[in-house]
Design an enzyme around this catalytic site. Structure first.
Site, PDB file in Angstrom:
ATOM      1  N   TYR A  50       1.291  -0.995  -0.086  1.00  0.00           N
ATOM      2  CA  TYR A  50       0.203  -0.400   0.078  1.00  0.00           C
ATOM      3  C   TYR A  50       0.914   1.373   0.024  1.00  0.00           C
ATOM      4  O   TYR A  50       2.032   1.147   1.213  1.00  0.00           O
ATOM      5  CB  TYR A  50      -1.418   0.378   0.829  1.00  0.00           C
ATOM      6  N   GLU A  52      -0.646   4.333  -0.959  1.00  0.00           N
ATOM      7  CA  GLU A  52      -1.133   6.418  -0.958  1.00  0.00           C
ATOM      8  C   GLU A  52      -0.256   7.082  -0.361  1.00  0.00           C
ATOM      9  O   GLU A  52       0.647   7.998   0.369  1.00  0.00           O
ATOM     10  CB  GLU A  52      -2.698   6.530  -0.334  1.00  0.00           C
ATOM     11  N   ASP A 196      -4.868  13.418 -25.948  1.00  0.00           N
ATOM     12  CA  ASP A 196      -5.701  11.613 -25.511  1.00  0.00           C
ATOM     13  C   ASP A 196      -4.660  11.060 -26.231  1.00  0.00           C
ATOM     14  O   ASP A 196      -5.504  10.433 -27.680  1.00  0.00           O
ATOM     15  CB  ASP A 196      -6.852  11.085 -24.770  1.00  0.00           C
ATOM     16  N   THR A 222      -3.446   5.184 -22.256  1.00  0.00           N
ATOM     17  CA  THR A 222      -2.657   4.216 -21.837  1.00  0.00           C
ATOM     18  C   THR A 222      -1.437   3.956 -22.003  1.00  0.00           C
ATOM     19  O   THR A 222      -0.924   3.738 -22.843  1.00  0.00           O
ATOM     20  CB  THR A 222      -4.664   3.048 -22.157  1.00  0.00           C
ATOM     21  N   LYS A 225      -1.823  -0.252 -24.848  1.00  0.00           N
ATOM     22  CA  LYS A 225      -2.487  -0.251 -25.647  1.00  0.00           C
ATOM     23  C   LYS A 225      -0.862  -0.478 -27.341  1.00  0.00           C
ATOM     24  O   LYS A 225      -0.177  -1.001 -27.110  1.00  0.00           O
ATOM     25  CB  LYS A 225      -3.192   0.531 -26.750  1.00  0.00           C
ATOM     26  N   ARG A 231      -1.380  -3.287 -18.961  1.00  0.00           N
ATOM     27  CA  ARG A 231      -2.846  -2.667 -18.477  1.00  0.00           C
ATOM     28  C   ARG A 231      -3.136  -0.847 -17.523  1.00  0.00           C
ATOM     29  O   ARG A 231      -2.642  -1.619 -16.582  1.00  0.00           O
ATOM     30  CB  ARG A 231      -4.512  -3.321 -18.475  1.00  0.00           C
TER      31      ARG A 231
HETATM   32  N1  DSN Z   1     -11.367   0.200 -24.328  1.00  0.00           N
HETATM   33  C1  DSN Z   1     -10.365   1.121 -25.347  1.00  0.00           C
HETATM   34  C2  DSN Z   1     -10.414   0.308 -27.336  1.00  0.00           C
HETATM   35  O1  DSN Z   1     -10.888  -0.429 -27.415  1.00  0.00           O
HETATM   36  O2  DSN Z   1     -10.345   1.599 -27.945  1.00  0.00           O
HETATM   37  C3  DSN Z   1     -11.080   1.859 -25.522  1.00  0.00           C
HETATM   38  O3  DSN Z   1     -10.990   2.407 -24.095  1.00  0.00           O
END
Ligand code: DSN
Length: 415
Positions: A50, A52, A196, A222, A225, A231
């Site tokens: 933990y 925080e 984004d 993110t 990807k 993730r």
């Molecule tokens: N789930 C993501 C995507 O597939 O683009 C976006 O949140």
């Protein structure tokens, strides 16, 4: 330590998922195959802690080691993108966006975001998402003629609405998003600018797409990807917004950070800084172009006519007006090809049925496939969608997909 019986039930399920990833074709544009060292860090004892707060300012003891890993992750990602400050704690891209809004906006403020059916994201103001409920989102979209972002209309709506924030970025837009015109429109109307970069972070890190960091006040993305990490989410910002962003993430939006995931993010940032990663990013785009060309050869119409990133959108209406995106996705799933249905610009169908398919190349590129395999995949997609009610043909394609994947197995040693 107390020993518990092995959970054969869960590990059998995980084993079947390894087999699915190894033997079927993964074309979901937002997915990838994380490296073994990313998986290892995610599965480490850092999950027990933990912490925080932030390095040097925690609410729990015993964080000397955790501080080191979070500082390393922050330093690596700042170096990778040339940012002044990073927050590596967001559990997801949605959390990163909501925390950024929380830092920059008051409830009811006006924000410009891309229309959901034209490529935007739920957190860019969808009425069913907290972003759309808390803030007054006004949307912009693509032109009818070339299906690319309509900057003239965007400028006009920005001048009328005087938003506090303009959001760029998309989940289903096959073209380069140039941050420069967004910055200039934001400056013209006195708005802040958030980019984004969830989908294209890896393409930016690999140097094949423009870096929004010099132009945007805040960049969210993110890590799982095109960036190929665990993730999770991340926020980059200018030094003068650092405190507001950090407070918005914790205690504003989240509790304890996922330290095992932060360690895995640090690994992914290190991987993305290697020269090989630039080759990978270029190969993703090359494969997408090859797949797009081959799909056009199979008789499919692509939104905007093609792609210059990692994904393409097939508009199924001209191929077969009866074939929805959902029906197509279900048939392809049976044939060992994973992708998702997606709306196309001004789609007459609702998002859960949709008239299009979104197809991406990050995962198949990680697996080592190249343009020749993209032509094979396009042919398999064509066969499935022309014979979608023929069980024998779908089974034959599934066998062919498995044969292809047997030469490009992402996790041979996990099988
Ligand atoms: N789930 C993501 C995507 O597939 O683009 C976006 O949140």
């Amino acid at each position: 330590m107390q020993q518990m019986p092995r959970d054969d039930e869960v590990f059998a399920i995980i084993g079947r998922e390894v087999e699915r990833q190894n033997t079927t074709i993964q074309l979901i544009a937002s997915e990838n195959f994380a490296s073994r060292q990313v998986l290892e860090a995610t599965g480490s004892v850092l999950t027990n802690k933990y912490s925080e707060g932030y390095p040097g300012k925690r609410y729990y003891g015993g964080n000397q080691v955790i501080d080191e890993v979070e500082e390393l992750a922050r330093r690596r990602v700042c170096d990778l993108f040339g940012a002044e400050h990073a927050n590596v704690q967001p559990h997801s891209g949605a959390n990163a966006n909501m925390a950024a809004y929380f830092a920059l906006l008051e409830p009811g403020d006006t924000v410009l975001g891309m229309k959901l059916d034209q490529g935007g994201h739920l957190t860019h103001g969808s009425p069913v998402n907290a972003s759309g409920k808390l803030y007054h989102f006004v949307s912009y979209g693509v032109t009818e003629s070339d299906e690319r972002i309509d900057f003239d209309a965007l400028h006009q709506v920005a001048s009328q609405e005087r938003p506090k924030l303009i959001v760029a970025g998309a989940t289903a837009y096959p073209r380069i998003i140039d941050p420069e015109p967004f910055r200039s429109i934001a400056d013209d109307v006195g708005a802040l600018f958030l980019f984004d970069a969830a989908h294209v972070a890896g393409l930016i890190a690999g140097g094949v797409h423009p870096n929004p960091v010099p132009f945007a006040d805040v960049v969210t993305f993110t890590t799982h990807k095109t960036l190929r990490g665990p993730r999770g989410g991340c926020i980059l910002t200018r030094a003068d917004l650092a405190e507001a962003i950090d407070k918005a993430v914790f205690p504003g939006f989240q509790g304890g950070p996922l330290d095992h995931v932060i360690a895995a993010k640090a690994v992914a940032f290190h991987e993305a800084a290697q020269p090989e990663f630039a080759d990978y990013a270029a190969a993703i785009v090359r494969n997408a172009a090859a797949l797009a060309e081959a799909l056009v050869g199979e008789g499919f119409r692509l939104v905007s006519g093609g792609t210059d990133n990692h994904l393409m959108l097939v508009d199924l209406r001209t191929f077969d007006p009866e074939l929805s995106g959902k029906k197509a996705r279900l048939a392809l799933d049976r044939a060992g090809i994973s992708l998702n249905e997606n709306t196309v610009p001004d789609d007459p169908r609702p998002p859960y049925i949709a008239s299009g398919l979104r197809i991406g190349t990050p995962a198949v590129t990680t697996a080592g496939m190249g343009p020749a395999e993209m032509a094979t995949i396009a042919a398999l997609i064509g066969r499935v969608l022309r014979n979608r009610d023929d069980d024998a043909e779908l089974a034959a394609v599934r066998d062919d997909a498995a044969t292809l994947c047997s030469k490009f197995t992402p996790y041979p040693d996990l099988a």
